[in-house]
Design a protein around this motif. Structure first.
Motif, PDB file in Angstrom:
ATOM      1  N   ALA A 235      42.250  39.212  46.611  1.00  0.00           N
ATOM      2  CA  ALA A 235      41.600  39.453  45.663  1.00  0.00           C
ATOM      3  C   ALA A 235      40.704  40.626  45.804  1.00  0.00           C
ATOM      4  CB  ALA A 235      41.159  38.876  45.463  1.00  0.00           C
ATOM      5  N   GLN A 236      39.945  40.944  47.391  1.00  0.00           N
ATOM      6  CA  GLN A 236      39.610  42.088  48.009  1.00  0.00           C
ATOM      7  C   GLN A 236      40.252  43.063  47.464  1.00  0.00           C
ATOM      8  OE1 GLN A 236      36.031  41.981  48.619  1.00  0.00           O
ATOM      9  NE2 GLN A 236      36.333  44.111  48.270  1.00  0.00           N
ATOM     10  N   ARG A 237      41.470  43.213  48.197  1.00  0.00           N
ATOM     11  CA  ARG A 237      42.059  44.247  48.053  1.00  0.00           C
ATOM     12  C   ARG A 237      42.590  45.058  47.238  1.00  0.00           C
ATOM     13  NH1 ARG A 237      44.649  42.230  53.330  1.00  0.00           N
ATOM     14  NH2 ARG A 237      45.902  40.847  51.723  1.00  0.00           N
TER      15      ARG A 237
ATOM     16  N   PHE B  67      51.866  41.815  42.264  1.00  0.00           N
ATOM     17  CA  PHE B  67      51.991  40.529  41.088  1.00  0.00           C
ATOM     18  C   PHE B  67      51.088  39.385  41.348  1.00  0.00           C
ATOM     19  CE2 PHE B  67      54.044  35.920  42.276  1.00  0.00           C
ATOM     20  CZ  PHE B  67      55.040  36.369  40.540  1.00  0.00           C
ATOM     21  N   ILE B  68      50.814  38.726  39.619  1.00  0.00           N
ATOM     22  CA  ILE B  68      50.021  38.140  39.998  1.00  0.00           C
ATOM     23  C   ILE B  68      50.407  37.263  38.989  1.00  0.00           C
ATOM     24  CG2 ILE B  68      47.706  37.888  38.216  1.00  0.00           C
ATOM     25  CD1 ILE B  68      47.923  40.915  38.405  1.00  0.00           C
ATOM     26  N   GLY B  69      50.619  35.763  39.555  1.00  0.00           N
ATOM     27  CA  GLY B  69      50.645  34.574  39.373  1.00  0.00           C
ATOM     28  C   GLY B  69      50.858  33.875  39.393  1.00  0.00           C
ATOM     29  N   PRO B  70      51.587  31.782  39.562  1.00  0.00           N
ATOM     30  CA  PRO B  70      50.814  31.003  40.084  1.00  0.00           C
ATOM     31  C   PRO B  70      50.727  30.446  40.955  1.00  0.00           C
ATOM     32  CG  PRO B  70      52.790  30.818  39.072  1.00  0.00           C
ATOM     33  CD  PRO B  70      52.898  31.925  39.185  1.00  0.00           C
TER      34      PRO B  70
ATOM     35  N   LEU C 262      51.490  43.617  46.638  1.00  0.00           N
ATOM     36  CA  LEU C 262      50.010  42.381  46.603  1.00  0.00           C
ATOM     37  C   LEU C 262      50.290  41.598  45.850  1.00  0.00           C
ATOM     38  CD1 LEU C 262      47.138  42.450  47.586  1.00  0.00           C
ATOM     39  CD2 LEU C 262      46.668  44.139  45.871  1.00  0.00           C
ATOM     40  N   VAL C 263      50.388  40.298  46.233  1.00  0.00           N
ATOM     41  CA  VAL C 263      50.476  39.477  45.154  1.00  0.00           C
ATOM     42  C   VAL C 263      49.367  38.550  44.948  1.00  0.00           C
ATOM     43  CG1 VAL C 263      51.347  37.148  45.327  1.00  0.00           C
ATOM     44  CG2 VAL C 263      52.397  39.033  46.223  1.00  0.00           C
ATOM     45  N   LEU C 264      49.177  37.830  44.108  1.00  0.00           N
ATOM     46  CA  LEU C 264      47.489  37.398  43.592  1.00  0.00           C
ATOM     47  C   LEU C 264      48.043  36.030  42.766  1.00  0.00           C
ATOM     48  CD1 LEU C 264      46.006  40.148  44.020  1.00  0.00           C
ATOM     49  CD2 LEU C 264      44.175  39.595  43.325  1.00  0.00           C
ATOM     50  N   THR C 265      46.978  35.421  42.704  1.00  0.00           N
ATOM     51  CA  THR C 265      47.559  34.421  41.796  1.00  0.00           C
ATOM     52  C   THR C 265      46.320  34.116  40.435  1.00  0.00           C
ATOM     53  OG1 THR C 265      45.493  33.176  42.758  1.00  0.00           O
ATOM     54  CG2 THR C 265      47.747  32.567  43.766  1.00  0.00           C
TER      55      THR C 265
END
Length: 266
Positions: free
Chosen positions: A8-10, A124-127, A145-148
């Protein structure tokens, strides 16, 4: 000191630097976000393009159906779920050979983005938490970069935004309606129309750890099963730990089904 996760900070740092970013929203996103406004909200943060990962799921299905058609005696365990892949690698190494050598929807979508938006970084933003490992361990060359969803909400809040506040309606740059059922258990089999190629006793759909382990044991001894469509989380990706919503699995499934129906009827 920031309470944000490293990923998230990235993202916050990348947005501050005005880097060229493309958001890849996993098909379960309507559980946490309004499909009518989330694209505009992300663009207001600094994303340039917004893409539905359901677009990549079409390619995943195409690759899988090609395998089934070209190898009529072969047997496969679907591999879009990185938690399942790691479970098999660690606990059932004898089954690794059955994992389908197909791109996951996330990876297939990244390839679409890299061709369509050269020079942009995919986010990518996912569960799913384990998608971070899929990106970093299995596909480090994709610079993904992957975030929830939870982390995206935290990023928005850290920047003084709240999801749902922006009323401007803005469309996605890449959409795909046919595979929006993917995050529901059996979504792959249904959207790929596996029943047109396999008999009822030749494929099995399961989700949730208890059912998954039982299905893996059955797959190992029941050679009639040519395809095991399996997702690790209860109910499928709609049960992922990266989802912020407190909705029940039934209500989450209903949201995804409505979004799919809205798309195919439009």
């Amino acid at each position: 000191m920031s309470n944000l996760s490293p990923e998230a900070q990235r993202l916050v740092d990348s947005l501050a630097k005005k880097e060229k970013l493309v958001a890849l929203l996993a098909p379960s996103f309507p559980i946490d976000f309004d499909p009518a406004t989330i694209a505009a909200e992300l663009k207001s943060l600094g994303f340039t393009h917004i893409v539905e990962v359901s677009a990549g799921a079409v390619e995943t299905n195409r690759q899988l159906l090609t395998l089934l058609k070209e190898n009529p005696q072969a047997r496969y365990i679907t591999s879009p779920c990185p938690t399942l892949v790691r479970l098999i690698r660690k606990k059932y190494p004898q089954l690794v050979k059955f994992l389908s050598p197909t791109d996951s929807p996330m990876v297939a979508t990244v390839k679409i983005v890299k061709e369509k938006y050269s020079g942009y970084r995919p986010v990518f933003i996912g569960p799913c938490l384990v998608k971070k490992l899929e990106a970093s361990e299995d596909y480090p060359d994709l610079n993904l970069l992957v975030l929830t969803y939870k982390e995206l909400i935290q990023v928005m809040e850290s920047l003084g935004r709240k999801t749902g506040e922006l009323k401007e309606v803005s469309g996605f740059d890449v959409i795909e309606t046919t595979t929006r059922l993917y995050p529901i258990s059996g979504g792959l089999a249904q959207s790929a129309k596996v029943k047109d190629y396999l008999a009822e006793d030749e494929y099995l759909v399961v989700s949730g750890l208890r059912e998954v382990e039982a299905a893996l044991a059955e797959f190992e001894v029941n050679i009639k099963i040519r395809l095991l469509d399996v997702l690790f989380c209860e109910g499928g990706c709609i049960g992922g730990p990266g989802i912020a919503s407190k909705l029940s699995l039934t209500d989450r499934r209903d949201r995804i089904t409505r979004f799919w129906q809205d798309g195919i009827q439009s």
